[in-house]
Scaffold this motif. Structure first.
Motif, PDB file in Angstrom:
ATOM      1  N   SER A 330       0.864  -1.186   0.000  1.00 26.12           N
ATOM      2  CA  SER A 330       0.000   0.000   0.000  1.00 26.12           C
ATOM      3  C   SER A 330       0.896   1.231   0.000  1.00 26.12           C
ATOM      4  CB  SER A 330      -0.916   0.016   1.223  1.00 26.12           C
ATOM      5  OG  SER A 330      -1.836  -1.054   1.166  1.00 26.12           O
ATOM      6  N   VAL A 331       0.787   2.014  -1.086  1.00 21.61           N
ATOM      7  CA  VAL A 331       1.629   3.193  -1.248  1.00 21.61           C
ATOM      8  C   VAL A 331       0.768   4.432  -1.019  1.00 21.61           C
ATOM      9  CG1 VAL A 331       3.177   4.440  -2.789  1.00 21.61           C
ATOM     10  CG2 VAL A 331       2.995   1.953  -2.947  1.00 21.61           C
ATOM     11  N   MET A 332       1.261   5.318  -0.145  1.00 24.00           N
ATOM     12  CA  MET A 332       0.539   6.558   0.134  1.00 24.00           C
ATOM     13  C   MET A 332       1.340   7.746  -0.385  1.00 24.00           C
ATOM     14  SD  MET A 332      -0.859   8.171   3.743  1.00 24.00           S
ATOM     15  CE  MET A 332       0.771   8.528   4.397  1.00 24.00           C
ATOM     16  N   ALA A 333       0.645   8.639  -1.074  1.00 29.29           N
ATOM     17  CA  ALA A 333       1.234   9.907  -1.521  1.00 29.29           C
ATOM     18  C   ALA A 333       0.465  11.027  -0.837  1.00 29.29           C
ATOM     19  CB  ALA A 333       1.139  10.050  -3.031  1.00 29.29           C
ATOM     20  N   SER A 334       1.165  11.916  -0.141  1.00 27.26           N
ATOM     21  CA  SER A 334       0.515  13.013   0.575  1.00 27.26           C
ATOM     22  C   SER A 334       1.201  14.326   0.240  1.00 27.26           C
ATOM     23  CB  SER A 334       0.533  12.779   2.088  1.00 27.26           C
ATOM     24  OG  SER A 334       1.869  12.624   2.547  1.00 27.26           O
ATOM     25  N   GLN A 335       0.443  15.420   0.371  1.00 24.32           N
ATOM     26  CA  GLN A 335       1.021  16.734   0.107  1.00 24.32           C
ATOM     27  C   GLN A 335       1.990  17.101   1.228  1.00 24.32           C
ATOM     28  OE1 GLN A 335      -2.883  18.704  -2.119  1.00 24.32           O
ATOM     29  NE2 GLN A 335      -1.727  19.919  -0.649  1.00 24.32           N
ATOM     30  N   VAL A 336       3.110  17.687   0.848  1.00 22.42           N
ATOM     31  CA  VAL A 336       4.098  18.096   1.836  1.00 22.42           C
ATOM     32  C   VAL A 336       3.536  19.191   2.738  1.00 22.42           C
ATOM     33  CG1 VAL A 336       6.363  19.191   2.114  1.00 22.42           C
ATOM     34  CG2 VAL A 336       6.033  17.439   0.367  1.00 22.42           C
ATOM     35  N   ASN A 337       2.721  20.088   2.166  1.00 19.92           N
ATOM     36  CA  ASN A 337       2.201  21.207   2.948  1.00 19.92           C
ATOM     37  C   ASN A 337       0.884  20.892   3.651  1.00 19.92           C
ATOM     38  OD1 ASN A 337       0.582  21.071   0.718  1.00 19.92           O
ATOM     39  ND2 ASN A 337       0.715  23.245   0.187  1.00 19.92           N
ATOM     40  N   ASP A 338       0.336  19.707   3.445  1.00 22.04           N
ATOM     41  CA  ASP A 338      -0.918  19.329   4.101  1.00 22.04           C
ATOM     42  C   ASP A 338      -1.029  17.807   4.105  1.00 22.04           C
ATOM     43  OD1 ASP A 338      -3.427  19.001   5.141  1.00 22.04           O
ATOM     44  OD2 ASP A 338      -4.471  20.257   3.680  1.00 22.04           O
ATOM     45  N   ALA A 339      -0.612  17.192   5.198  1.00 20.14           N
ATOM     46  CA  ALA A 339      -0.599  15.730   5.277  1.00 20.14           C
ATOM     47  C   ALA A 339      -2.000  15.134   5.247  1.00 20.14           C
ATOM     48  CB  ALA A 339       0.127  15.287   6.551  1.00 20.14           C
ATOM     49  N   ASN A 340      -3.023  15.957   5.474  1.00 16.73           N
ATOM     50  CA  ASN A 340      -4.389  15.441   5.444  1.00 16.73           C
ATOM     51  C   ASN A 340      -4.888  15.226   4.019  1.00 16.73           C
ATOM     52  OD1 ASN A 340      -4.778  15.381   8.265  1.00 16.73           O
ATOM     53  ND2 ASN A 340      -5.185  17.590   8.282  1.00 16.73           N
ATOM     54  N   LYS A 341      -4.150  15.714   3.052  1.00 17.53           N
ATOM     55  CA  LYS A 341      -4.514  15.485   1.656  1.00 17.53           C
ATOM     56  C   LYS A 341      -3.594  14.398   1.115  1.00 17.53           C
ATOM     57  CE  LYS A 341      -6.671  19.855   0.362  1.00 17.53           C
ATOM     58  NZ  LYS A 341      -6.725  20.477   1.694  1.00 17.53           N
ATOM     59  N   TYR A 342      -4.156  13.212   0.918  1.00 18.43           N
ATOM     60  CA  TYR A 342      -3.338  12.077   0.492  1.00 18.43           C
ATOM     61  C   TYR A 342      -4.165  11.136  -0.372  1.00 18.43           C
ATOM     62  CZ  TYR A 342      -5.863   9.591   4.189  1.00 18.43           C
ATOM     63  OH  TYR A 342      -6.848   9.045   4.959  1.00 18.43           O
ATOM     64  N   ALA A 343      -3.467  10.222  -1.026  1.00 18.02           N
ATOM     65  CA  ALA A 343      -4.106   9.169  -1.809  1.00 18.02           C
ATOM     66  C   ALA A 343      -3.326   7.877  -1.572  1.00 18.02           C
ATOM     67  CB  ALA A 343      -4.117   9.516  -3.297  1.00 18.02           C
ATOM     68  N   VAL A 344      -4.010   6.748  -1.694  1.00 22.96           N
ATOM     69  CA  VAL A 344      -3.386   5.441  -1.474  1.00 22.96           C
ATOM     70  C   VAL A 344      -3.693   4.545  -2.670  1.00 22.96           C
ATOM     71  CG1 VAL A 344      -3.301   3.381  -0.004  1.00 22.96           C
ATOM     72  CG2 VAL A 344      -3.581   5.642   1.034  1.00 22.96           C
ATOM     73  N   THR A 345      -2.699   3.823  -3.137  1.00 20.87           N
ATOM     74  CA  THR A 345      -2.893   2.851  -4.206  1.00 20.87           C
ATOM     75  C   THR A 345      -2.119   1.587  -3.889  1.00 20.87           C
ATOM     76  OG1 THR A 345      -2.916   2.584  -6.606  1.00 20.87           O
ATOM     77  CG2 THR A 345      -0.928   3.539  -5.647  1.00 20.87           C
ATOM     78  N   GLN A 346      -2.299   0.579  -4.725  1.00 18.16           N
ATOM     79  CA  GLN A 346      -1.645  -0.708  -4.522  1.00 18.16           C
ATOM     80  C   GLN A 346      -0.524  -0.900  -5.530  1.00 18.16           C
ATOM     81  OE1 GLN A 346      -2.518  -2.808  -1.890  1.00 18.16           O
ATOM     82  NE2 GLN A 346      -3.734  -0.977  -1.378  1.00 18.16           N
ATOM     83  N   ALA A 347       0.571  -1.457  -5.042  1.00 15.39           N
ATOM     84  CA  ALA A 347       1.680  -1.884  -5.896  1.00 15.39           C
ATOM     85  C   ALA A 347       1.886  -3.372  -5.646  1.00 15.39           C
ATOM     86  CB  ALA A 347       2.945  -1.094  -5.587  1.00 15.39           C
ATOM     87  N   VAL A 348       1.647  -4.181  -6.663  1.00 13.74           N
ATOM     88  CA  VAL A 348       1.735  -5.648  -6.529  1.00 13.74           C
ATOM     89  C   VAL A 348       3.065  -6.113  -7.106  1.00 13.74           C
ATOM     90  CG1 VAL A 348       0.702  -7.863  -7.162  1.00 13.74           C
ATOM     91  CG2 VAL A 348      -0.777  -5.881  -6.662  1.00 13.74           C
ATOM     92  N   VAL A 349       3.840  -6.811  -6.254  1.00 11.24           N
ATOM     93  CA  VAL A 349       5.123  -7.362  -6.680  1.00 11.24           C
ATOM     94  C   VAL A 349       4.954  -8.875  -6.816  1.00 11.24           C
ATOM     95  CG1 VAL A 349       7.565  -7.630  -6.131  1.00 11.24           C
ATOM     96  CG2 VAL A 349       6.356  -5.522  -5.491  1.00 11.24           C
ATOM     97  N   ARG A 350       5.039  -9.387  -8.042  1.00  6.98           N
ATOM     98  CA  ARG A 350       4.897 -10.821  -8.285  1.00  6.98           C
ATOM     99  C   ARG A 350       6.265 -11.492  -8.154  1.00  6.98           C
ATOM    100  NH1 ARG A 350       1.682 -10.751 -13.911  1.00  6.98           N
ATOM    101  NH2 ARG A 350       3.480  -9.433 -14.380  1.00  6.98           N
ATOM    102  N   VAL A 351       6.266 -12.619  -7.454  1.00  8.50           N
ATOM    103  CA  VAL A 351       7.513 -13.363  -7.233  1.00  8.50           C
ATOM    104  C   VAL A 351       7.555 -14.517  -8.222  1.00  8.50           C
ATOM    105  CG1 VAL A 351       8.925 -14.605  -5.569  1.00  8.50           C
ATOM    106  CG2 VAL A 351       7.446 -12.727  -4.804  1.00  8.50           C
ATOM    107  N   LEU A 352       8.566 -14.513  -9.083  1.00  6.33           N
ATOM    108  CA  LEU A 352       8.692 -15.538 -10.114  1.00  6.33           C
ATOM    109  C   LEU A 352       9.705 -16.589  -9.699  1.00  6.33           C
ATOM    110  CD1 LEU A 352       8.914 -13.172 -13.226  1.00  6.33           C
ATOM    111  CD2 LEU A 352       6.863 -14.078 -12.097  1.00  6.33           C
ATOM    112  N   ALA A 353       9.456 -17.808 -10.182  1.00  9.91           N
ATOM    113  CA  ALA A 353      10.449 -18.874  -9.970  1.00  9.91           C
ATOM    114  C   ALA A 353      11.713 -18.527 -10.743  1.00  9.91           C
ATOM    115  CB  ALA A 353       9.876 -20.210 -10.427  1.00  9.91           C
TER     116      ALA A 353
END
Length: 471
Positions: A330-353
């Motif tokens: 879960s990756v969160m990006a927030s404004q430097v000047n206002d931490a209450n303004k943020y968004a969250v998205t998913q980054a999926v890392v697949r593990v290969l043989a």
């Protein structure tokens, strides 16, 4: 005794001196109070002197003096207006709407007597209202301005001093966004919320109308409102997908994906699809700086994220792809000047043989046959009439089938879209466009989409006649 001359011009006095009654010919006069409309014609009657002051008496002489005397002249017992084509009586141009002159009466053997003639210049509606400045007025309004608040004011002037009321032209393009607070105030109130992201400029026409005149003269001003960006948007991960929601456009964050190999550390940041992990402030006019963080999770300790760039790096290798086939961050990006303004998205890392073997074809060249005919599509056959399937073998997978292998024909082998390779390795031809005895060399590419490794094979194709069997 010689007749006395007319006295020099006198300055206007603040205190009026009333003459005392006398028995001479000048005693019949008195102070006069009268009025005349502005823009009156030359020679218009201003006042008529009393008969007792008849100028026909022997030695009786009248004289007008004072700073305003040039506006008048004497015609017998009448005082008339003195104007010309280049000098009209314009009330708005006068220092005072009241003109005052001294009437001096002189008779032989008597001392001069001075009276006052006071003339009030009446106003006429000869001026239209007008807005000061440019024909197009400009105001800047923040998109965060509260509805029902005063956002700007307009002010028109009327040289006649007529009361004005203000209205918004409902036919103007963006009239629905504004209304007049009080009709005579000129203050414009916001009627509905502004949104910089959808509209950066609005235009409205404000009209000023005379309230208390029969002419109802009016003037209009076009007002251009520049909507200023306010900090009302949250960060957005890119590339986002715009979606309509309750009349608004919402930016849906992407899901980032990347691959790592079990037991291995990758040098440098991971390579994600559909692009690098990146977010920016949704307020295009502000573009506040954004900082990144990984939210706590079961496997988040294996990774590090650069809080300035969003680059994610694997710190500890994943031991087994079977036990841990994928890790969701879960990756969160927030404004430097206002931490209450943020968004969250998913980054999926697949593990290969671990990829020890590339995909490979059983042979480098295959013989293929296809009958020309009326059918639009036909499968390519090999010896004995069996269907030809070009499938690459990958020893890293059970039974050698790698689900990540994709097949394609090299562009030069397309021959005008005569042939196509299917996801399962089968080859299809447009039989209705082929002629017997034609020959083609088809280059087939098999690519492992995870490792990027490739294998090549050639299909040597011979076109047979209708009903001819494959050898």
């Amino acid at each position: 005794m010689a007749a006395p001359s007319c006295p020099a011009l006198l300055a206007t006095c603040l205190v009026l001196q009333l003459a005392t009654a006398r028995g001479d010919g000048c005693s019949g006069f008195g102070n006069l109070f009268t009025e005349i409309a502005e823009n009156s014609a030359h020679g218009s009657l201003v006042a008529r002197l009393p008969a007792a002051g008849d100028t026909g008496g022997a030695g009786l002489q009248l004289c007008l003096a004072g700073t305003d005397a040039a506006w008048f002249y004497l015609d017998g017992r009448s005082v008339r207006l003195n104007v010309s084509a280049g000098r009209a009586l314009d009330r708005e141009e006068l220092e005072s709407p009241v003109l005052m002159v001294a009437l001096t009466c002189t008779e032989d053997g008597f001392s001069p007597v001075e009276y006052r003639i006071i003339v009030q210049v009446l106003n006429e509606n000869d001026n239209r209202p007008h807005f000061q400045g440019a024909t197009v007025l400009t105001h800047n309004v923040s998109e965060l301005a509260a509805v029902h608040s005063v956002v700007f004011s307009t002010r028109a002037e009327d040289a006649d001093g007529d009361a004005l009321m203000y209205v918004i032209d409902t036919a103007s393009p963006d009239a629905r966004f504004f209304r007049i607070d009080l009709p005579n105030s000129g203050k414009v109130v916001l009627a509905r919320a502004l949104d910089f992201e959808s509209r950066q400029q609005l235009e409205v026409v404000v009209t000023a109308v005379e309230m208390n005149t029969k002419e109802r003269f009016n003037a209009s001003a076009r007002v251009r409102v520049n909507v200023q960006d306010g900090d009302d948007q949250y960060p957005q991960f890119l590339p986002c997908t715009p979606r309509a929601h309750r009349g608004l456009t919402v930016c849906t964050s992407p899901v980032y994906t990347a691959n790592v190999t079990e037991g291995q550390l990758q040098g440098g940041p991971l390579s994600f699809s559909p692009g690098s992990v990146y977010a920016e402030d949704g307020d295009r006019g502000l573009r506040a700086a954004v900082t990144y963080a990984l939210l706590a999770g079961q496997e988040s300790g294996r990774f590090h994220i650069d809080n300035a760039t969003g680059a994610i790096t694997l710190l500890r290798a994943v031991e087994s792809s079977r036990r841990t086939p994928a890790i969701s961050l879960s990756v969160m990006a927030s404004q430097v000047n206002d931490a209450n303004k943020y968004a969250v998205t998913q980054a999926v890392v697949r593990v290969l043989a671990a990829n020890r073997h590339p995909p490979r074809f059983a042979r480098s060249t295959y013989r293929a046959f296809v009958p020309a005919g009326t059918h639009e599509a036909a499968l390519l056959l090999t010896f004995g009439g069996r269907v030809l399937a070009l499938r690459a073998h990958d020893p890293d997978f059970p039974e050698g089938v790698n689900p990540q292998v994709r097949y394609s024909l090299r562009p030069a082998a397309g021959r005008g879209q005569l042939f196509q390779v299917m996801p399962n390795g089968l080859l299809v031809a447009r039989a209705d466009r082929l002629r017997p005895s034609q020959a083609f060399s088809l280059q087939v590419l098999a690519r492992d989409e995870e490792s990027g490794e490739t294998a090549n094979a050639t299909g040597e194709l011979e076109v047979q006649g209708p009903g001819q069997a494959a050898p």
